[in-house]
Write an enzyme that holds these catalytic residues in place. Structure first.
Site, PDB file in Angstrom:
ATOM      1  N   THR A  24       0.814  -1.187  -0.014  1.00 36.39           N
ATOM      2  CA  THR A  24       0.088  -0.010  -0.001  1.00 36.39           C
ATOM      3  C   THR A  24       0.792   1.184   0.020  1.00 36.39           C
ATOM      4  OG1 THR A  24      -1.745  -0.936   1.105  1.00 36.39           O
ATOM      5  CG2 THR A  24      -1.449   1.303   1.444  1.00 36.39           C
ATOM      6  N   GLY A  54      -4.471  -5.852   6.194  1.00 37.89           N
ATOM      7  CA  GLY A  54      -5.760  -5.128   6.527  1.00 37.89           C
ATOM      8  C   GLY A  54      -6.542  -5.702   7.286  1.00 37.89           C
TER       9      GLY A  54
HETATM   10  N1  ASP Z   1      -3.215  -2.943   3.972  1.00 41.43           N
HETATM   11  C1  ASP Z   1      -3.272  -3.214   2.650  1.00 41.43           C
HETATM   12  C2  ASP Z   1      -4.829  -3.946   2.584  1.00 41.43           C
HETATM   13  O1  ASP Z   1      -4.826  -5.038   3.382  1.00 41.43           O
HETATM   14  C3  ASP Z   1      -2.125  -4.098   2.131  1.00 41.43           C
HETATM   15  C4  ASP Z   1      -1.017  -3.643   2.239  1.00 41.43           C
HETATM   16  O2  ASP Z   1      -0.919  -2.446   3.107  1.00 41.43           O
HETATM   17  O3  ASP Z   1       0.039  -3.738   1.399  1.00 41.43           O
HETATM   18  O4  ASP Z   1      -5.116  -3.961   1.584  1.00 41.43           O
END
Ligand code: ASP
Length: 318
Positions: free
Chosen positions: A185, A239
Site C-alpha cells: 500500500t 488489512g
Molecule cells: N493494507 C493493505 C490491505 O490489506 C495491504 C498493504 O498494506 O499492502 O489491503
C-alpha cells in the site's frame, strides 16, 4: 508558523537485504525522493496539507514499483480492485472508494467523493460512474497490469490457491523488501504551514485476494485518519488486522483520551496491539506539532519524509 512536513510510505514487509543489489535499492530510494519532492513543492508554495498528500499519493500510484494504481497486484481471478481514502484534519471531511477497476488514480476519486458528494464512501461500479461524472481519467483494467505482478500471482497460486500474499510477490531478489512478503500500500501524511493535518492511503490490496475483498486502506479510522487536534495517520499491513484494531483512529484516540504522545501511541499500536492479533505492518504519522514517526513491526518499510527546506530522508530497512 509550523514548518511544513510531508511523510510517505510505499509498503512494509520482510527483508531481502542480502539479495538486493545497490542498483535496485537506489531505484526505490530515488523514487521515494522524487515523490517527496513533488509533494513538498505543494507545501513550499503555501499549499494545504490536503493538496500535498493528494499529489504525493497520485505520484505513488503512477509509480509501478508500488502496489497502488499502475503496478497494482492481482486478485485471485487475475483482476485489479483498487481502494483509496483521504481525510482532511481541518474539518474531518473524508472520502473513500473501493473495488474500482478503471479509475486511473483512485486517490483523486476518493478526494472527489469528499468534495463533490454528500457521502463519504463509494464502491465498485458506482464509484467508477461517480469518478467518470467528475471528469476523472478512466483506463482499461489492463492498464494497471505489469509482468512482475502477473508473476507474483502465479507464484502465490503455485504455493496454494488459498495463499493470500501481502502485496507483490515477485522473486525476492528483485526488490529490497522480499516481494513475497511485502505489503505495498502507499500513503502520505502532511502538516502545512497553517498547522493543518491530512492523510491519504491507496492500494491494490493483497495478491491473490478474493474478489470483492476490501482491506483497511479505504476505511476511515483503519487505514487512514486525520484530525488537526491530534494527528494524521496512513497505514500499511495486513488489512484484516488493521481493521480489527481500528488502527489509525486508535493512535488519535490514545492521544486524545489518554494524553499519550504520537510516539507512545504508535509504538503501542504497532508493537503491542497489532502483533497480538497477527497484525504485521507499519504506519507513518505526524502530530499537530509536526513530529513525524514511521514505526513498523516487519523487517522493513519503504518510507521517507521531508521537512520543508531540508533534504529528504528515505529508508527501507531498520
Ligand atoms: N493494507 C493493505 C490491505 O490489506 C495491504 C498493504 O498494506 O499492502 O489491503
Amino acid at each position: 508558523m509550523i514548518k511544513p512536513v510531508l511523510a510517505i510510505h510505499g509498503g512494509a514487509g520482510a527483508i531481502a537485504r542480502a539479495q538486493t543489489t545497490p542498483a535496485v535499492r537506489q531505484q526505490y530510494e530515488d523514487a521515494l525522493r522524487a515523490i517527496l519532492a513533488g509533494g513538498e513543492r505543494v507545501l513550499a508554495q503555501g499549499g494545504l496539507a490536503l493538496d500535498a498528500v493528494t499529489e504525493a499519493v497520485r505520484l505513488l500510484e503512477e509509480c509501478p514499483l508500488f502496489n497502488a494504481g499502475y503496478g497494482a497486484v492481482f486478485t485471485k481471478t487475475a483482476e485489479h480492485e483498487l481502494d483509496a481514502a483521504i481525510m482532511d484534519g481541518r474539518t474531518r471531511n473524508c472520502g473513500s472508494v473501493a473495488n474500482v477497476r478503471t479509475v486511473r488514480n483512485p486517490i483523486l476519486a476518493a478526494r472527489a467523493v469528499m468534495e463533490h458528494s454528500p457521502h463519504v464512501f463509494f464502491v465498485g461500479q458506482s464509484a467508477e460512474a461517480f469518478a467518470h461524472e467528475q471528469g476523472l481519467e478512466r483506463v482499461e483494467p489492463s492498464y494497471f497490469s505489469t509482468p512482475a505482478r502477473r508473476e507474483q500471482l502465479a507464484s502465490a497460486q503455485r504455493s496454494g490457491s488459498e495463499s493470500i500474499v501481502l502485496d507483490h510477490d515477485a522473486a525476492a531478489a528483485t526488490a529490497p523488501l522480499d516481494e513475497r512478503d511485502k505489503m505495498g500500500t502507499v500513503g502520505a501524511v502532511a502538516i502545512d504551514c497553517h498547522g493543518n493535518l491530512a492523510a491519504a492511503t491507496s492500494t491494490g490490496g493483497m495478491t491473490n485476494k478474493w474478489p470483492g475483498r476490501i482491506g483497511d486502506s479505504p476505511i476511515i479510522g483503519a487505514g487512514c485518519y486525520a484530525n488537526n487536534a491530534t494527528c494524521a495517520v496512513s497505514t500499511t499491513g495486513k488489512g484484516e488486522a488493521f481493521i480489527r484494531a481500528v488502527a489509525a483512529y486508535d493512535v488519535s484516540a490514545q492521544m486524545e483520551y489518554a494524553g499519550r504522545s504520537l510516539q507512545q501511541a504508535t509504538h503501542d499500536l504497532i508493537h503491542n496491539k497489532l502483533p497480538a492479533i497477527d497484525g504485521a505492518g507499519g504506519l507513518i504519522a505526524i502530530d499537530a506539532q509536526g513530529n513525524v514517526v514511521m514505526p513498523f513491526n516487519t523487517e522493513g518499510m519503504y518510507r521517507g519524509y521531508i521537512i520543508q527546506g531540508d533534504a529528504p530522508i528515505v529508508a527501507i530497512h531498520r
